[in-house]
Design a protein around this motif. Structure first.
Motif, mmCIF file in Angstrom:
data_model
loop_
_atom_site.group_PDB
_atom_site.id
_atom_site.type_symbol
_atom_site.label_atom_id
_atom_site.label_comp_id
_atom_site.label_asym_id
_atom_site.label_seq_id
_atom_site.Cartn_x
_atom_site.Cartn_y
_atom_site.Cartn_z
ATOM 1 N N LEU A 37 0.931 -1.340 -0.086
ATOM 2 C CA LEU A 37 0.010 -0.070 -0.139
ATOM 3 C C LEU A 37 0.966 1.341 0.181
ATOM 4 C CD1 LEU A 37 -2.826 -1.104 2.577
ATOM 5 C CD2 LEU A 37 -3.102 -0.750 -0.096
ATOM 6 N N ASN A 42 1.655 2.557 -3.022
ATOM 7 C CA ASN A 42 0.672 3.643 -3.756
ATOM 8 C C ASN A 42 0.743 5.243 -3.244
ATOM 9 O OD1 ASN A 42 -1.775 5.050 -4.066
ATOM 10 N ND2 ASN A 42 -2.564 2.913 -5.054
ATOM 11 N N TYR A 75 -2.074 6.255 -0.747
ATOM 12 C CA TYR A 75 -2.250 5.878 0.339
ATOM 13 C C TYR A 75 -1.033 6.496 1.347
ATOM 14 C CZ TYR A 75 -5.787 2.451 -0.674
ATOM 15 O OH TYR A 75 -7.102 1.687 -1.085
ATOM 16 N N LYS A 108 -1.645 9.690 2.672
ATOM 17 C CA LYS A 108 -2.913 9.699 3.973
ATOM 18 C C LYS A 108 -1.940 9.013 5.165
ATOM 19 C CE LYS A 108 -6.980 8.468 0.999
ATOM 20 N NZ LYS A 108 -8.062 7.669 0.858
ATOM 21 N N TYR A 109 -1.187 8.028 5.149
ATOM 22 C CA TYR A 109 -0.615 7.423 6.166
ATOM 23 C C TYR A 109 0.375 8.352 6.885
ATOM 24 C CZ TYR A 109 2.627 4.783 8.755
ATOM 25 O OH TYR A 109 3.753 4.090 9.640
#
Length: 406
Positions: free
Chosen positions: A242, A245, A248, A251-252
């Motif tokens: 992930l 990407n 992602y 966001k993390y």
């Protein structure tokens, strides 16, 4: 003249390897035969490096930060002594104990001999000499102070190595403590608890809830322990996938910055790295916009990197550096104040260096605080689990003694 890595046999049949400069591979073989060596394998160094570093490989031909700092310091010393760059590279390459380092240095030298600049020659090995390194070398060549810039680069790489060493040393105790704690609890639940608590199931009376929970936990570890371990590995692999990407990963990293303790440490690490990199580039006469672009590339957090890129766009439009960084709401107030005062006084280079030193100290302080909080919590948690296990075992025993006494 290109450099070639070779493997050859001498008259006694002993295999030797090294680096040789030649116009072509055929010329290299001819030189080896003149040295009474039978060539077995000859490959251009640059081609071999690019094939090894490109794509996914299990082992990349990288060098450690300490090795890079040493090479940089050696080249700087020889250049400061008045040796031409190609002669300095040749001397350093001949002194290298590791063949792969010698191969890389000789390949860079061959490009310099062909007329390329040192920075352009190093661009053949981007996995070793990153954008920051090459930009500083290029500025040193243009300004005529290559030895000064190389010494500054060596200081920077050594400081980065010291920071990594401190981080590794600081993490040893928490990692060992966590591993031991998990291992002890797992052994207790899987091997010790079933033998001690299992007999209570035949007492013919209702067991305390603590004992029932302990038995259920023990059964779970025995039956599903390996499955849980396998699931953890699957989740780690999925997490890494992930993170490939961009959406992602963004966001993390955004969530990471908002976490109470970890977010502060992550933010401190990235802002400290940005300040240090920009100060080094500014001191090496690299233009501010180029310096901000390069400094953003060395950041690990994608959210901070995006914020710096947005700040770079604002600076390009005419906004001051301090105001542009303030709009990101990620940089500490003290750092912003020092940068703004440096811009007003015309001493941005010095203030960036002071801000970098201040951020490094703050980062180390945040790490120490985080570890200072984590270690007692881990000890208390482990003690709580062990206390729970002891109580869960003692309660049925005490109840049995009361029944016998009654």
């Amino acid at each position: 003249m290109p450099a070639f890595e070779y493997k050859a046999l001498d008259r006694q049949g002993k295999q030797s390897k090294g680096v040789i400069e030649a116009d072509t591979a055929r010329h290299a073989r001819s030189q080896l035969r003149d040295q009474q060596l039978m060539p077995l394998d000859i490959q251009p160094v640059v081609e071999k490096e690019s094939r090894t570093s490109g794509g996914f490989t299990l082992f990349k031909r990288k060098i450690s930060v300490a090795e890079l700092a040493l090479l940089t310091r050696q080249i700087a010393t020889l250049v400061a002594a008045g040796l031409p760059v190609e002669e300095a590279l040749k001397a350093v390459g001949q002194q290298c104990e590791k063949d792969r380092l010698a191969s890389m240095i000789m390949a860079v030298r061959s490009r310099v001999v062909e007329g390329y600049s040192l920075a352009d020659s190093m661009a053949e090995f981007p996995h070793i000499f990153d954008d920051l390194y090459r930009a500083m070398v290029a500025s040193g060549e243009q300004s005529g102070h290559l030895d000064v810039v190389l010494n500054r680069l060596a200081d920077y790489t050594e400081r980065r190595q010291q920071l990594k060493t401190k981080m590794a040393q600081a993490m040893i105790y928490p990692v060992v403590l966590t591993t031991v704690a998990i291992g002890v609890i797992a052994v207790l639940l899987a091997a010790v608890v079933p033998k001690v608590v299992g007999q209570f199931q035949h007492m013919g009376q209702e067991l305390p809830w603590t004992t029932q929970l302990l038995i259920a936990s023990s059964d779970f570890v025995q039956h599903f322990g390996l499955i849980v371990i396998g699931l953890i590995f699957v989740l780690v692999a999925l997490f890494k996938r992930l993170m490939n990407n961009p959406a992602y990963r963004m966001k993390y990293h955004t969530v990471l910055l908002k976490m109470p303790v970890v977010g502060k440490v992550s933010k401190g690490l990235n802002t400290a790295r940005f300040a240090r990199t920009l100060s080094i580039l500014s001191a090496s006469s690299v233009p501010l916009l180029d310096g901000m672009r390069i400094a953003s590339d060395v950041l690990q957090n994608v959210r901070v990197k995006q914020a710096v890129e947005e700040a770079t766009a604002r600076v390009r439009e005419g906004t001051s550096l301090g105001s542009a960084l303030a709009n990101t709401k990620l940089f500490p107030a003290m750092m912003l104040y020092m940068i703004s005062s440096g811009e007003k006084s015309g001493e941005l280079e010095q203030m960036l260096e002071r801000a970098a030193d201040n951020q490094d100290r703050e980062f180390e302080s945040n790490v120490n605080i985080a570890l200072g909080v984590f270690e007692p919590l881990l000890v208390v948690s482990m003690a709580g689990v062990v206390l729970f296990i002891v109580l869960a075992i003692l309660q049925p025993i005490l109840a049995l003694n009361n029944m016998i006494s009654g």
